[in-house]
Design an enzyme around this catalytic site. Structure first.
Site, PDB file in Angstrom:
ATOM      1  CD  GLU A 165      -2.254   1.346   2.840  1.00 32.76           C
ATOM      2  OE1 GLU A 165      -2.275   2.465   3.407  1.00 32.76           O
ATOM      3  OE2 GLU A 165      -2.694   0.306   3.373  1.00 32.76           O
ATOM      4  CG  HIS A 166       2.697   2.818   3.437  1.00 30.90           C
ATOM      5  ND1 HIS A 166       2.553   4.121   3.853  1.00 30.90           N
ATOM      6  CD2 HIS A 166       1.930   2.073   4.257  1.00 30.90           C
ATOM      7  CE1 HIS A 166       1.743   4.161   4.890  1.00 30.90           C
ATOM      8  NE2 HIS A 166       1.346   2.920   5.155  1.00 30.90           N
TER       9      HIS A 166
END
Length: 118
Positions: free
Chosen positions: A66-67
């Site tokens: 996600e990051h």
């Protein structure tokens, strides 16, 4: 304007919200909701894999991915992505849950082609 942007905006001519669910030939499930009284457009991707689907050795990888998606890639750096979305007053975010990971971008309808490109 690409096909997905045109499809999303075409439903805006209706007078009441309409939800349409379809499965594309690739197997991708597409759900659209037209709300003619609203000028914003949100495009989201939900992956049916979250933290619950990780083994002990993989623990945290969904959140890590996600990051990483906001760290940039060719042709845009992380800074360029942030500046482009900010310059049009849009919102770009993501979150990871136990059952899924979600990524979304929200912009005014006129900026949908850029949102899909970002």
């Amino acid at each position: 304007m690409n096909d997905l942007a045109a499809r999303a905006l075409s439903g805006r001519r209706r007078s009441h919200p309409v939800v349409v669910a379809e499965t594309l030939p690739s197997g991708l499930r597409l759900v659209t909701e037209s709300m003619p009284q609203v000028r914003s457009v949100t495009v989201g991707v939900w992956l049916t894999r979250g933290s619950r689907h990780e083994s002990a050795a993989e623990s945290g990888i969904a959140h890590f991915v996600e990051h990483m998606l906001f760290k940039g890639r060719r042709p845009r750096s992380a800074r360029q992505i942030a500046q482009e979305i900010d310059s049009i007053g849009g919102q770009l975010d993501a979150f990871t849950a136990k059952e899924y990971a979600s990524y979304y971008i929200k912009v005014l309808d006129e900026h949908l082609p850029l949102a899909l490109d970002l």
